[in-house]
Scaffold this motif. Structure first.
Motif, PDB file in Angstrom:
ATOM      1  N   PRO A  15       0.813  -1.220   0.000  1.00 43.86           N
ATOM      2  CA  PRO A  15       0.000   0.000   0.000  1.00 43.86           C
ATOM      3  C   PRO A  15       0.847   1.272   0.000  1.00 43.86           C
ATOM      4  O   PRO A  15       0.506   2.250  -0.673  1.00 43.86           O
ATOM      5  CB  PRO A  15      -0.815  -0.133   1.290  1.00 43.86           C
ATOM      6  CG  PRO A  15      -0.948  -1.610   1.487  1.00 43.86           C
ATOM      7  CD  PRO A  15       0.369  -2.179   1.037  1.00 43.86           C
ATOM      8  N   LYS A  69      -6.344   3.961  -2.795  1.00 43.16           N
ATOM      9  CA  LYS A  69      -6.896   2.738  -2.221  1.00 43.16           C
ATOM     10  C   LYS A  69      -6.242   1.525  -2.878  1.00 43.16           C
ATOM     11  O   LYS A  69      -6.483   1.230  -4.049  1.00 43.16           O
ATOM     12  CB  LYS A  69      -8.427   2.696  -2.437  1.00 43.16           C
ATOM     13  CG  LYS A  69      -9.197   3.692  -1.585  1.00 43.16           C
ATOM     14  CD  LYS A  69      -9.025   3.389  -0.099  1.00 43.16           C
ATOM     15  CE  LYS A  69      -9.863   4.302   0.765  1.00 43.16           C
ATOM     16  NZ  LYS A  69      -9.612   4.058   2.211  1.00 43.16           N
ATOM     17  N   HIS A  70      -5.433   0.817  -2.114  1.00 45.60           N
ATOM     18  CA  HIS A  70      -4.704  -0.340  -2.637  1.00 45.60           C
ATOM     19  C   HIS A  70      -5.431  -1.614  -2.213  1.00 45.60           C
ATOM     20  O   HIS A  70      -5.373  -2.018  -1.056  1.00 45.60           O
ATOM     21  CB  HIS A  70      -3.268  -0.340  -2.106  1.00 45.60           C
ATOM     22  CG  HIS A  70      -2.453  -1.488  -2.616  1.00 45.60           C
ATOM     23  ND1 HIS A  70      -2.270  -2.647  -1.895  1.00 45.60           N
ATOM     24  CD2 HIS A  70      -1.767  -1.648  -3.773  1.00 45.60           C
ATOM     25  CE1 HIS A  70      -1.505  -3.474  -2.593  1.00 45.60           C
ATOM     26  NE2 HIS A  70      -1.193  -2.898  -3.731  1.00 45.60           N
ATOM     27  N   TYR A  71      -6.137  -2.218  -3.137  1.00 48.43           N
ATOM     28  CA  TYR A  71      -6.857  -3.467  -2.894  1.00 48.43           C
ATOM     29  C   TYR A  71      -6.290  -4.529  -3.833  1.00 48.43           C
ATOM     30  O   TYR A  71      -6.277  -4.340  -5.053  1.00 48.43           O
ATOM     31  CB  TYR A  71      -8.349  -3.294  -3.167  1.00 48.43           C
ATOM     32  CG  TYR A  71      -9.145  -2.719  -2.012  1.00 48.43           C
ATOM     33  CD1 TYR A  71     -10.298  -3.346  -1.566  1.00 48.43           C
ATOM     34  CD2 TYR A  71      -8.738  -1.548  -1.389  1.00 48.43           C
ATOM     35  CE1 TYR A  71     -11.041  -2.820  -0.512  1.00 48.43           C
ATOM     36  CE2 TYR A  71      -9.466  -1.009  -0.331  1.00 48.43           C
ATOM     37  CZ  TYR A  71     -10.614  -1.652   0.098  1.00 48.43           C
ATOM     38  OH  TYR A  71     -11.354  -1.127   1.139  1.00 48.43           O
TER      39      TYR A  71
END
Length: 352
Positions: A15, A69-71
């Protein structure tokens, strides 16, 4: 190097690295006074910055908030975006941009659409596939964050080492890269760098006699199919500017051997060129010219500039013959062309 969206895998970065990647992309886009709020409490945005719109009548400075937003799987739900809107409502930027490594859920998309008209700022969502499309415009970012193959990394390291210290890669390194790298990732400048680096050192390595016959230009053969894809069949484009204003600084190969009345087993010629030698010293440049005839009777001409990009152009000859020498950009005379063929029988030899 050349990359596609398939080379971008957000799951390979953390992230924090994803935020850094977004930060670097904003620098590429020309945002100013960028602040990356890494670490510590979440103040409603990961990055903030300004962008100036200038025209002949007026200048406008706009304030931008960016959320990253790191998904690695699944979509971003609305509840993970709600707090960002509260901070944006309080501080009123011009734009709120949400970078998402995957995608937003249907519920989040519906919610955002329903609130957009109530906000004084504009909301922009850039999801994973669109973000990849933006990133491939900047190959250096792909190299820094996603080059997972060790031979790609090795190539980038030796090219950067040359750029910073002007130290040529060793024969062993060139051989390892040529035999193992995915050549489809190489662009014409990359191939020019490898071929010129090899031939700049050829005579030096040969005279050292360290390789006991193992040192051979055949280690470059894996590069030739990719070079044929990238090269022009018409002319050696970037050389046209200099063809009437250059001087030879030195050379190695079958042309040099023929000029010295020496028989040659080589099927290439490399020249160091002094460009613009008739003009002011301030305009002096160094270039490299390379002619190669391959074992399957194809031929290439390459011209590279000694600059930070190692800018290269190439011409491809699908079948080499005695007539090919008359077509070369360096203007081989008919008499000298005949002499080259006389002293270099390998040029007309097609190996089985």
């Amino acid at each position: 190097m050349t990359y596609s969206t398939d080379d971008i895998d957000f799951s390979k970065i953390s992230p924090n690295e994803f935020e850094r990647l977004c930060f670097e992309l904003l620098l590429k886009y020309g945002f100013s006074q960028i602040i990356w709020r890494q670490g510590g409490a979440d103040n409603g945005r990961d990055i903030e910055g300004y962008f100036d719109f200038n025209n002949p009548i007026a200048n406008q400075r706009t304030k931008w908030f960016f959320e990253c937003k790191h998904y690695t799987s699944g979509g971003v739900p609305p509840e993970h975006l709600n707090s960002k809107m509260a901070w944006a409502d309080a501080e009123q930027p011009s734009y709120l941009v949400i970078f998402v490594s995957s995608y937003i859920t249907t519920a989040a998309r519906t919610w955002l659409e329903s609130i957009k008209l109530t906000k004084q700022y504009k909301i922009i969502v850039i999801e994973g596939e669109e973000l990849k499309g933006r990133l491939v415009q900047f190959p250096d970012l792909i190299e820094r964050f996603f080059a997972a193959d060790r031979f790609e990394r090795l190539f980038l390291e030796i090219k950067n080492h040359w750029l910073r210290h002007r130290i040529e890669p060793s024969y062993e390194l060139i051989k390892e890269i040529s035999n193992n790298i995915d050549t489809s990732k190489l662009d014409i400048d990359d191939i020019g760098f490898l071929l010129m680096s090899f031939h700049k050192n050829y005579r030096h390595f040969e005279l050292r006699n360290d390789y006991y016959g193992d040192f051979t230009e055949e280690v470059l053969e894996p590069l030739y199919p990719r070079l044929a894809e990238l090269a022009s069949k018409e002319n050696l484009d970037s050389f046209e500017e200099y063809r009437t204003d250059f001087d030879y600084l030195g050379g190695t190969g079958c042309f040099d051997d023929a000029e010295s009345d020496e028989s040659s087993e080589l099927a290439f010629q490399f020249y160091d060129l002094h460009l613009n030698h008739k003009k002011s010293q301030d305009l002096w440049k160094i270039g490299y010219y390379l002619f190669i005839k391959t074992n399957d009777n194809k031929a290439f001409e390459l011209f590279s500039m000694d600059d930070s990009d190692f800018k290269t152009s190439a011409k491809y000859y699908e079948e080499f013959s005695s007539e090919t020498l008359k077509e070369l950009a360096i203007d081989i005379s008919i008499d000298f062309g005949e002499k080259i063929l006389e002293y270099s029988p390998r040029l007309l030899k097609i190996e089985e």
